[in-house]
Design an enzyme around this catalytic site. Structure first.
Site, mmCIF file in Angstrom:
data_model
loop_
_atom_site.group_PDB
_atom_site.id
_atom_site.type_symbol
_atom_site.label_atom_id
_atom_site.label_comp_id
_atom_site.label_asym_id
_atom_site.label_seq_id
_atom_site.Cartn_x
_atom_site.Cartn_y
_atom_site.Cartn_z
ATOM 1 N N HIS A 1 0.835 -1.201 0.000
ATOM 2 C CA HIS A 1 0.000 0.000 0.000
ATOM 3 C C HIS A 1 0.866 1.244 0.000
ATOM 4 O O HIS A 1 1.926 1.298 0.638
ATOM 5 C CB HIS A 1 -0.957 0.009 1.196
ATOM 6 C CG HIS A 1 -0.287 -0.036 2.540
ATOM 7 N ND1 HIS A 1 0.066 1.107 3.240
ATOM 8 C CD2 HIS A 1 0.077 -1.076 3.323
ATOM 9 C CE1 HIS A 1 0.617 0.759 4.399
ATOM 10 N NE2 HIS A 1 0.646 -0.561 4.476
ATOM 11 N N ASP B 1 -0.566 4.271 0.845
ATOM 12 C CA ASP B 1 -1.089 5.215 1.836
ATOM 13 C C ASP B 1 -0.388 5.023 3.175
ATOM 14 O O ASP B 1 0.105 3.935 3.500
ATOM 15 C CB ASP B 1 -2.604 5.069 1.994
ATOM 16 C CG ASP B 1 -3.040 3.671 2.417
ATOM 17 O OD1 ASP B 1 -2.436 2.689 1.951
ATOM 18 O OD2 ASP B 1 -3.997 3.556 3.222
ATOM 19 N N GLU C 1 -5.151 0.784 2.547
ATOM 20 C CA GLU C 1 -4.887 -0.243 3.543
ATOM 21 C C GLU C 1 -4.997 0.321 4.947
ATOM 22 O O GLU C 1 -5.477 -0.350 5.861
ATOM 23 C CB GLU C 1 -3.497 -0.838 3.323
ATOM 24 C CG GLU C 1 -3.267 -2.168 4.049
ATOM 25 C CD GLU C 1 -2.774 -2.013 5.485
ATOM 26 O OE1 GLU C 1 -2.801 -3.009 6.229
ATOM 27 O OE2 GLU C 1 -2.362 -0.904 5.869
ATOM 28 N N GLU C 2 -4.564 1.568 5.122
ATOM 29 C CA GLU C 2 -4.584 2.184 6.446
ATOM 30 C C GLU C 2 -5.954 2.776 6.788
ATOM 31 O O GLU C 2 -6.152 3.254 7.895
ATOM 32 C CB GLU C 2 -3.518 3.284 6.543
ATOM 33 C CG GLU C 2 -2.089 2.812 6.310
ATOM 34 C CD GLU C 2 -1.549 1.959 7.439
ATOM 35 O OE1 GLU C 2 -2.322 1.567 8.328
ATOM 36 O OE2 GLU C 2 -0.338 1.662 7.419
#
EC number: 3.5.1.18
Length: 380
Positions: free
Chosen positions: A69, A71, A137-138
């Site tokens: 990811h 992010d 993802e976060e």
């Protein structure tokens, strides 16, 4: 000064893009350009407001996918950082400092550089190499890897092995990899009572008093004994709210939030049924809203874990430990395709913290581990 390695140079470029979830801020464009130049067919997949991409190079045969990811989590108070979080500063101790250095732009850089080198050395490699990258993802993780996996499944894309770049190491790079994760099941419990005056408790039903024995039983319950790969399932209450804020009113309702981290010895349905039985046994008027964050998954010893372990041993001289500890990752979505999944990344000591950092030289070790894994699995 010694010029930065290709991996470190790319990691700095990525860190300087302030891609706080769900923003990507051009990280994926940079990665896609590099992969296209290496002969990958690149497919951007914007789903709702989330940027993702899928890239693939090669023909028939086994597919090794790199996943991750772009992010990062918010920085927290800027004044608490020793160096600006998106400056990508290398300090006198050789630490690369910045948001995402460990989680997980360092891994992304190592993946790209390792694959570029492998393709140059083995242009006619076996099988295929793929990338599955998201910027969600976060955050809620609804329109990122999970949604991309659904699209890949619908068109019968093959994914045999997957390396997720999550920071798995604890003290030294490669000392631990994740070969599975526990499932995560959330519950929002609502207990109904009768509001009243504290001086007249016989005219009310206090939900705090009523639910206390049931919560104690839930907390003391042994849900399973775990197995050779997973610790026992755990139950934790994370929040309880009740009352009007005054001392002379018995509340009429209580809301409690709880979470199961569960092994493959338990099922979602089984846990839900056992919770219901305990609540019913205490004669409560209750309601639970359930939400499943992810099912447990496990990659047993096999081609991928063997290749990763051998590469770590050859590069670092140490034996890695395969573990299923920790929270959830996007590996849980990829595993639904029947894919062997291993998480391998840098030391995780400062992830999500102020002053996130990783030893810059570790990223070069990680690049070499990824490269040697590619050689073991796909070289002719």
């Amino acid at each position: 000064m010694t010029p930065p390695s290709p991996t470190l140079e790319l990691a700095c470029e990525l860190i300087r893009r302030a891609s706080v979830t769900p923003l990507d801020e051009g990280c994926q464009s940079l990665m896609m350009q590099r992969l296209a130049a290496a002969g990958f067919a690149v497919e951007p997949m914007q789903i709702e407001d989330v940027e993702n991409f899928w890239a693939r190079r090669g023909g028939e045969g086994p597919v090794l996918c790199f996943a991750g990811h772009t992010d990062v989590v918010p920085t927290g108070p800027l004044e608490a950082w020793q160096h600006p979080p998106f400056e990508a500063f290398i300090d006198t101790d050789g630490m690369l400092c910045g948001r995402g250095a460990a989680d997980m732009k360092g891994s992304l850089a190592a993946m790209i550089v390792a694959v570029e080198r492998f393709v140059a050395d083995h242009p006619q490699h076996q099988g295929a190499i793929a990338f599955l990258i998201t910027s969600d993802e976060e955050g809620p993780a609804l329109h990122g890897t999970q949604a991309v996996v659904e699209r890949l499944a619908a068109r019968n894309e093959r994914l045999d092995w997957c390396i997720v770049g999550e920071p798995s190491s604890t003290s030294l790079v490669g000392d631990m990899v994740k070969n599975g994760r526990r499932g995560s099941l959330n519950g929002r419990l609502r207990i109904h009572g009768v509001q009243g005056h504290v001086a007249y408790p016989h005219l009310a039903q206090n939900p705090i008093h009523l639910v206390a024995p049931a919560l104690a039983e839930l907390a003391a319950e042994q849900w399973d004994a775990g197995n050779a790969f997973f610790p026992p399932t755990t139950f934790q209450i994370s929040n309880i709210h009740s009352g009007t804020g005054t001392t002379n009113v018995i509340p009429g309702e209580l809301v409690a939030l709880f979470n199961f981290r569960f092994s493959t010895e338990s099922t979602v349905e089984g846990l839900q049924q056992r919770v219901a039985a305990i609540l019913d046994r205490h004669g409560l008027k209750w309601q639970v809203d359930w939400s499943l964050s992810g099912l447990p998954f496990l990659t047993e010893p096999g081609a991928l874990l063997d290749a990763v372990s051998a590469s770590i041993r050859n590069v670092t001289g140490r034996e890695t430990v395969a573990s299923t500890s920790g929270g959830t990752s996007d590996g849980r979505f990829i595993a639904t395709l029947g894919t062997q999944v291993v998480e391998l990344g840098p030391v995780n000591a400062t992830i999500h913290q102020v002053n996130e950092r990783v030893l810059a030289s570790d990223l070069d070790l990680l690049t070499e581990i990824y490269y040697q894994t590619l050689v073991r699995l796909l070289a002719n």
